[in-house]
Design a protein around this motif. Structure first.
Motif, PDB file in Angstrom:
ATOM      1  N   VAL A 117      89.594  41.657   7.541  1.00 28.02           N
ATOM      2  CA  VAL A 117      88.747  42.706   8.119  1.00 28.02           C
ATOM      3  C   VAL A 117      87.438  42.111   8.626  1.00 28.02           C
ATOM      4  O   VAL A 117      87.031  42.355   9.763  1.00 28.02           O
ATOM      5  CB  VAL A 117      88.485  43.840   7.100  1.00 28.02           C
ATOM      6  CG1 VAL A 117      87.411  44.786   7.596  1.00 28.02           C
ATOM      7  CG2 VAL A 117      89.778  44.610   6.831  1.00 28.02           C
ATOM      8  N   SER A 118      86.770  41.314   7.804  1.00 24.79           N
ATOM      9  CA  SER A 118      85.491  40.730   8.249  1.00 24.79           C
ATOM     10  C   SER A 118      85.712  39.747   9.397  1.00 24.79           C
ATOM     11  O   SER A 118      84.879  39.644  10.299  1.00 24.79           O
ATOM     12  CB  SER A 118      84.760  40.063   7.081  1.00 24.79           C
ATOM     13  OG  SER A 118      85.516  38.990   6.567  1.00 24.79           O
ATOM     14  N   GLY A 119      86.829  39.040   9.406  1.00 25.29           N
ATOM     15  CA  GLY A 119      87.157  38.126  10.497  1.00 25.29           C
ATOM     16  C   GLY A 119      87.342  38.859  11.813  1.00 25.29           C
ATOM     17  O   GLY A 119      86.962  38.357  12.881  1.00 25.29           O
ATOM     18  N   LEU A 120      87.918  40.045  11.739  1.00 25.43           N
ATOM     19  CA  LEU A 120      88.089  40.870  12.933  1.00 25.43           C
ATOM     20  C   LEU A 120      86.732  41.153  13.579  1.00 25.43           C
ATOM     21  O   LEU A 120      86.574  41.066  14.790  1.00 25.43           O
ATOM     22  CB  LEU A 120      88.779  42.174  12.525  1.00 25.43           C
ATOM     23  CG  LEU A 120      89.035  43.238  13.565  1.00 25.43           C
ATOM     24  CD1 LEU A 120      90.279  44.003  13.201  1.00 25.43           C
ATOM     25  CD2 LEU A 120      87.887  44.190  13.717  1.00 25.43           C
ATOM     26  N   PHE A 121      85.734  41.473  12.761  1.00 27.27           N
ATOM     27  CA  PHE A 121      84.393  41.766  13.277  1.00 27.27           C
ATOM     28  C   PHE A 121      83.765  40.518  13.894  1.00 27.27           C
ATOM     29  O   PHE A 121      83.216  40.571  14.985  1.00 27.27           O
ATOM     30  CB  PHE A 121      83.492  42.317  12.170  1.00 27.27           C
ATOM     31  CG  PHE A 121      83.731  43.768  11.872  1.00 27.27           C
ATOM     32  CD1 PHE A 121      82.889  44.737  12.387  1.00 27.27           C
ATOM     33  CD2 PHE A 121      84.791  44.169  11.080  1.00 27.27           C
ATOM     34  CE1 PHE A 121      83.100  46.083  12.117  1.00 27.27           C
ATOM     35  CE2 PHE A 121      85.019  45.503  10.809  1.00 27.27           C
ATOM     36  CZ  PHE A 121      84.173  46.459  11.332  1.00 27.27           C
ATOM     37  N   SER A 122      83.839  39.399  13.188  1.00 30.96           N
ATOM     38  CA  SER A 122      83.172  38.188  13.687  1.00 30.96           C
ATOM     39  C   SER A 122      83.837  37.661  14.950  1.00 30.96           C
ATOM     40  O   SER A 122      83.151  37.185  15.860  1.00 30.96           O
ATOM     41  CB  SER A 122      83.132  37.112  12.599  1.00 30.96           C
ATOM     42  OG  SER A 122      84.422  36.671  12.268  1.00 30.96           O
ATOM     43  N   ARG A 123      85.154  37.731  15.048  1.00 33.64           N
ATOM     44  CA  ARG A 123      85.847  37.256  16.257  1.00 33.64           C
ATOM     45  C   ARG A 123      85.442  38.034  17.497  1.00 33.64           C
ATOM     46  O   ARG A 123      85.446  37.513  18.601  1.00 33.64           O
ATOM     47  CB  ARG A 123      87.365  37.362  16.073  1.00 33.64           C
ATOM     48  CG  ARG A 123      87.960  36.262  15.240  1.00 33.64           C
ATOM     49  CD  ARG A 123      89.485  36.257  15.318  1.00 33.64           C
ATOM     50  NE  ARG A 123      90.104  37.528  14.961  1.00 33.64           N
ATOM     51  CZ  ARG A 123      90.371  37.915  13.726  1.00 33.64           C
ATOM     52  NH1 ARG A 123      90.023  37.170  12.699  1.00 33.64           N
ATOM     53  NH2 ARG A 123      90.959  39.072  13.497  1.00 33.64           N
ATOM     54  N   GLN A 149      86.531  50.583  19.815  1.00 36.33           N
ATOM     55  CA  GLN A 149      87.187  49.272  19.780  1.00 36.33           C
ATOM     56  C   GLN A 149      87.388  48.794  18.337  1.00 36.33           C
ATOM     57  O   GLN A 149      88.454  48.271  17.997  1.00 36.33           O
ATOM     58  CB  GLN A 149      86.366  48.244  20.567  1.00 36.33           C
ATOM     59  CG  GLN A 149      86.337  48.493  22.063  1.00 36.33           C
ATOM     60  CD  GLN A 149      87.732  48.574  22.652  1.00 36.33           C
ATOM     61  OE1 GLN A 149      88.551  47.677  22.460  1.00 36.33           O
ATOM     62  NE2 GLN A 149      88.027  49.662  23.342  1.00 36.33           N
ATOM     63  N   ILE A 150      86.369  48.979  17.513  1.00 39.90           N
ATOM     64  CA  ILE A 150      86.479  48.576  16.101  1.00 39.90           C
ATOM     65  C   ILE A 150      87.594  49.352  15.413  1.00 39.90           C
ATOM     66  O   ILE A 150      88.428  48.777  14.710  1.00 39.90           O
ATOM     67  CB  ILE A 150      85.129  48.792  15.377  1.00 39.90           C
ATOM     68  CG1 ILE A 150      84.097  47.762  15.856  1.00 39.90           C
ATOM     69  CG2 ILE A 150      85.303  48.721  13.862  1.00 39.90           C
ATOM     70  CD1 ILE A 150      82.683  48.029  15.385  1.00 39.90           C
ATOM     71  N   GLN A 151      87.647  50.661  15.644  1.00 40.91           N
ATOM     72  CA  GLN A 151      88.680  51.481  15.015  1.00 40.91           C
ATOM     73  C   GLN A 151      90.071  51.060  15.485  1.00 40.91           C
ATOM     74  O   GLN A 151      91.008  50.976  14.684  1.00 40.91           O
ATOM     75  CB  GLN A 151      88.434  52.961  15.305  1.00 40.91           C
ATOM     76  CG  GLN A 151      87.238  53.520  14.555  1.00 40.91           C
ATOM     77  CD  GLN A 151      86.918  54.948  14.940  1.00 40.91           C
ATOM     78  OE1 GLN A 151      86.755  55.264  16.108  1.00 40.91           O
ATOM     79  NE2 GLN A 151      86.824  55.809  13.935  1.00 40.91           N
ATOM     80  N   LYS A 152      90.230  50.770  16.770  1.00 41.97           N
ATOM     81  CA  LYS A 152      91.531  50.338  17.298  1.00 41.97           C
ATOM     82  C   LYS A 152      91.957  48.999  16.698  1.00 41.97           C
ATOM     83  O   LYS A 152      93.123  48.816  16.331  1.00 41.97           O
ATOM     84  CB  LYS A 152      91.472  50.226  18.827  1.00 41.97           C
ATOM     85  CG  LYS A 152      91.496  51.548  19.536  1.00 41.97           C
ATOM     86  CD  LYS A 152      91.436  51.353  21.044  1.00 41.97           C
ATOM     87  CE  LYS A 152      91.432  52.666  21.784  1.00 41.97           C
ATOM     88  NZ  LYS A 152      91.331  52.487  23.243  1.00 41.97           N
ATOM     89  N   GLN A 153      91.009  48.065  16.582  1.00 43.49           N
ATOM     90  CA  GLN A 153      91.333  46.759  16.027  1.00 43.49           C
ATOM     91  C   GLN A 153      91.666  46.853  14.540  1.00 43.49           C
ATOM     92  O   GLN A 153      92.593  46.199  14.062  1.00 43.49           O
ATOM     93  CB  GLN A 153      90.175  45.775  16.255  1.00 43.49           C
ATOM     94  CG  GLN A 153      89.914  45.456  17.714  1.00 43.49           C
ATOM     95  CD  GLN A 153      91.123  44.826  18.395  1.00 43.49           C
ATOM     96  OE1 GLN A 153      91.795  43.973  17.827  1.00 43.49           O
ATOM     97  NE2 GLN A 153      91.412  45.257  19.608  1.00 43.49           N
ATOM     98  N   LEU A 154      90.919  47.675  13.807  1.00 42.95           N
ATOM     99  CA  LEU A 154      91.218  47.866  12.387  1.00 42.95           C
ATOM    100  C   LEU A 154      92.610  48.470  12.201  1.00 42.95           C
ATOM    101  O   LEU A 154      93.358  48.074  11.312  1.00 42.95           O
ATOM    102  CB  LEU A 154      90.171  48.773  11.732  1.00 42.95           C
ATOM    103  CG  LEU A 154      88.821  48.158  11.406  1.00 42.95           C
ATOM    104  CD1 LEU A 154      87.827  49.246  10.987  1.00 42.95           C
ATOM    105  CD2 LEU A 154      88.939  47.105  10.313  1.00 42.95           C
ATOM    106  N   ALA A 155      92.944  49.434  13.049  1.00 38.70           N
ATOM    107  CA  ALA A 155      94.243  50.116  12.941  1.00 38.70           C
ATOM    108  C   ALA A 155      95.411  49.151  13.161  1.00 38.70           C
ATOM    109  O   ALA A 155      96.512  49.389  12.664  1.00 38.70           O
ATOM    110  CB  ALA A 155      94.308  51.264  13.936  1.00 38.70           C
TER     111      ALA A 155
END
Length: 162
Positions: free
Chosen positions: A20-26, A60-66
């Motif tokens: 999850v945190s990697g998704l944000f940093s990328r 975008q964050i919600q789509k990537q998390l999903a």
């Protein structure tokens, strides 16, 4: 930039927080606050994530998390429909001459003195970010030696559950 609070229900497995945190940093998104705890179901954890941005970034964050396999549910938490709290521990220089005033200030904010030494006190406060910031401003003249905050924790009001 607006502040958004997301409650994210995830599988309680090793590596999920890293993904999850990697998704944000990328994607170059900064996390203002992140708290994680196992839920009443030991197979699930709940993350409370605070981010800043606009509606497009939030989407975008919600789509990537999903897209992450371990994510079970995502909910945007609104101030008006949720209870949001943070906890802070504040170590303040407290000499005999100003200790009484510091204690009175803590009483006004419903904060507790949890440790006392000859030179300082440690204060525990729970509440909104604004309440904690306000207490910090009042304690600043006495000399804040250090403080730490937990990050935001959120639950929806009423019978709404994730």
């Amino acid at each position: 930039m607006d502040k958004f609070v997301l409650a994210v229900l995830v599988e309680n497995k090793a590596g999920v927080l890293s993904r999850v945190s990697g998704l944000f940093s990328r994607r170059g998104y900064n996390i203002d606050s992140l708290t994680v705890c196992e839920t009443h179901n030991p197979n699930q954890s709940r993350m409370t994530i605070v981010v800043r941005g606009d509606e497009y970034i939030l989407e975008q964050i919600q789509k990537q998390l999903a897209k992450l396999q371990e994510v079970i549910a995502i909910k945007k938490c609104e101030n008006s429909s949720s209870v949001q709290r943070e906890m802070a521990l504040i170590k303040v220089r407290a000499e005999a001459s100003n200790r009484g005033t510091i204690i009175e200030t803590c009483d006004i904010y419903k904060a507790r003195i949890v440790d006392v030494s000859l030179e300082s006190v440690v204060i525990e406060i729970t509440g909104s970010e604004e309440k904690i910031s306000s207490l910090l401003r009042l304690l600043e003249p006495y000399g804040i030696l250090e403080y730490v905050k937990t990050g935001l924790t959120v639950l929806e009001r009423g019978s709404v559950v994730m």
